[in-house]
Design a protein around this motif. Sequence first.
Motif, PDB file in Angstrom:
ATOM      1  N   LYS A 205       0.859  -1.186   0.000  1.00  0.00           N
ATOM      2  CA  LYS A 205       0.000   0.000   0.000  1.00  0.00           C
ATOM      3  C   LYS A 205       0.898   1.241   0.000  1.00  0.00           C
ATOM      4  N   ILE A 206       0.386   2.314  -0.597  1.00  0.00           N
ATOM      5  CA  ILE A 206       1.076   3.613  -0.616  1.00  0.00           C
ATOM      6  C   ILE A 206       0.110   4.631  -0.023  1.00  0.00           C
ATOM      7  N   GLU A 207       0.465   5.224   1.106  1.00  0.00           N
ATOM      8  CA  GLU A 207      -0.430   6.136   1.830  1.00  0.00           C
ATOM      9  C   GLU A 207       0.109   7.559   1.784  1.00  0.00           C
ATOM     10  N   LEU A 208      -0.800   8.513   1.547  1.00  0.00           N
ATOM     11  CA  LEU A 208      -0.461   9.942   1.585  1.00  0.00           C
ATOM     12  C   LEU A 208      -1.404  10.646   2.546  1.00  0.00           C
ATOM     13  N   PRO A 209      -1.003  11.712   3.149  1.00  0.00           N
ATOM     14  CA  PRO A 209      -1.906  12.450   4.039  1.00  0.00           C
ATOM     15  C   PRO A 209      -3.034  13.100   3.249  1.00  0.00           C
ATOM     16  N   ASP A 210      -4.102  13.381   3.961  1.00  0.00           N
ATOM     17  CA  ASP A 210      -5.213  14.104   3.352  1.00  0.00           C
ATOM     18  C   ASP A 210      -4.762  15.523   2.992  1.00  0.00           C
ATOM     19  N   ASP A 211      -5.352  16.090   1.961  1.00  0.00           N
ATOM     20  CA  ASP A 211      -5.044  17.457   1.520  1.00  0.00           C
ATOM     21  C   ASP A 211      -3.570  17.618   1.175  1.00  0.00           C
ATOM     22  N   PHE A 212      -2.954  16.565   0.671  1.00  0.00           N
ATOM     23  CA  PHE A 212      -1.544  16.626   0.274  1.00  0.00           C
ATOM     24  C   PHE A 212      -1.445  16.179  -1.173  1.00  0.00           C
TER      25      PHE A 212
ATOM     26  N   ILE B 100       3.739   8.377   3.348  1.00  0.00           N
ATOM     27  CA  ILE B 100       4.247   9.741   3.159  1.00  0.00           C
ATOM     28  C   ILE B 100       3.661  10.639   4.259  1.00  0.00           C
ATOM     29  N   ASN B 101       4.528  11.407   4.922  1.00  0.00           N
ATOM     30  CA  ASN B 101       4.085  12.381   5.930  1.00  0.00           C
ATOM     31  C   ASN B 101       4.926  13.642   5.776  1.00  0.00           C
TER      32      ASN B 101
END
Length: 595
Positions: A466-473, A510-511
């Motif tokens: 899985k590849i996760e990014l923050p919301d509104d990014f 990603i953060n």
Amino acid sequence: MFHITKPVSRMKIKKQMYLIFIPLIIIPVLFIGTYLTTFFMKALYKQTSTQLESDNIRVKSIMLDCLINVYNISTDLISDNMLKSILTTTYLDAKEANNSLNNYNPYEDYVQNYSFISSITVYTDNTTLPETKYIKHINPSIYKQLVSKVLIPSSCKWAYSSPDTAVNPARELMLIRSFQTVQSKYKAIVVIKISNNFIKNRIQNNDLYTAISLNNNPVFFSTTRSMQGKPQDVPIDYNTDYYQYKGLFNFQDANVLGHVSSLPVFQSKDKLYITTIDFEAYRNITKIMIMCIAIISLAIFIPLAGILLYTKFFSTRVNSLRTAMRSAAMGNFDVIETLRGDDELTETFADLQYMITTLKQKEAAMFESKLKEKELLNQQQRMEFKILSSQINPHFLYNTLETIRMLAIDAGTMNIASAIKLLGKSMHYVLENAETFSTTLKNELDYIDVYLQIQKLRFEERLDYKIELPDDFSAKDYQILPLLLQPIVENAVLHGLENVSKNGYVSVIINTDFNTKLFIDILDNGTGMTSDKLNHLNRLLTDNIDYDADRSSIGLSNITRRIRLFYGESYYMKIISSTEKGTHVQLVLPLIPNQ
């Protein structure tokens, strides 16, 4: 002489100078300073002890004179027949008794003429006599405190007076003597108290501390008022007939110099114990000793420091000359320009520089000819590389892969078609960014997604991701070095999940702090690493050591170097791992907006 100098000549110059100069300074100064300090301390100690002993003897003389006088006065009183008659007469009325007392009054004369007398009091059980300033009746308390001490006629006893906070807050030494009234039914005693003010005025003429006690009783007089009424805080053997102690002892948790001695009381078995202490003597002697030690230390340290500095300076110059000569011998002509000083070493260094200049000129001519030869060779290699590169056309590769994909679709093998499509995307991204230094974070993550899809086709149920990014990014709005994440993800798949048969998982998270930093965490649920292997790997990355033969170490080392080269030392890669818990790789990068 040869046998002595031969071992010395084998030492380094620095050690030779230490061996010669240091003993010539330290040993004589230390010996003379120690001798003088010891002699001086003994002289001071002896002088102070003599002074304390003299003052102790002076106090004993004053007290002896006072005690004898008090005893003689008491003898006069108990021998006075008129006073005996008054004390042994039974009076019929108060007027008759008062007339007798008024006709006899020697007490005022004694008190006024002898300053050492604090008071004279006659105690009697003749109640027909009225109480006056100098005559008091014996009550049970007086009998217990005073009369019981001298039941034998004409006997005497020295004791303390009880402190009277209203009249006399201090204890006073007093003599108790009984009248010889054998033929009378009445008893009488005389009590003469010695004035503490008199003792203080006679004794306290310097800064010494004096304390006087009777037998093993508390102190009745002290030049320090707070010590009155307290036990003597000095070593005293009360069982010794004549006690004397002088020197150093502990007084109230402090080291002091003092003198303690006993004084047998005249016509009595009682003893006075007199303590004389100089509170400052030991402290002053210690200060002087410390000062002497400091002077000796300076007398040793200053020349020693000079010798050490000069030896270091001289040895440094010799080592610099040796280093320059060794460098020149090995072909390194970049030596220091000058050598400090203006002596034979400087002249030798000038000769070395002339030799180096001559060699550099000859070497430069040889280097120039080799440089021209190498330039021709490089031009030939570049031409060969261009010819080889032109033979591989990227568009030819893409068209070929697309043709194979279409054939797979026609044959109904969609898995093969999908794999070829993913491979084409992957090759396109690699070739497109092979010579670039920046791409968007979205492009890099898309490439990672393609790479993981290819691996998933290969490993099937052994791998998921899985590849996760923050919301509104928005990943497309920020930059990153291209091909930075693929080696880490490849390590997670090939090494982290190497022994995982199913349910292997890789996460790319990603953060950001939405300010200056971008955090990329790549995690796997594989077997992890032992602490030794993890420490070894982190040491390679932290210390920037050349990588080992292991290809995984090569890739991670290259990533660390690229981060430091492009972003600076503030940004890094960190690895956290433990056996059976997987591996966690975190990248800390700058958050760079897309321009």
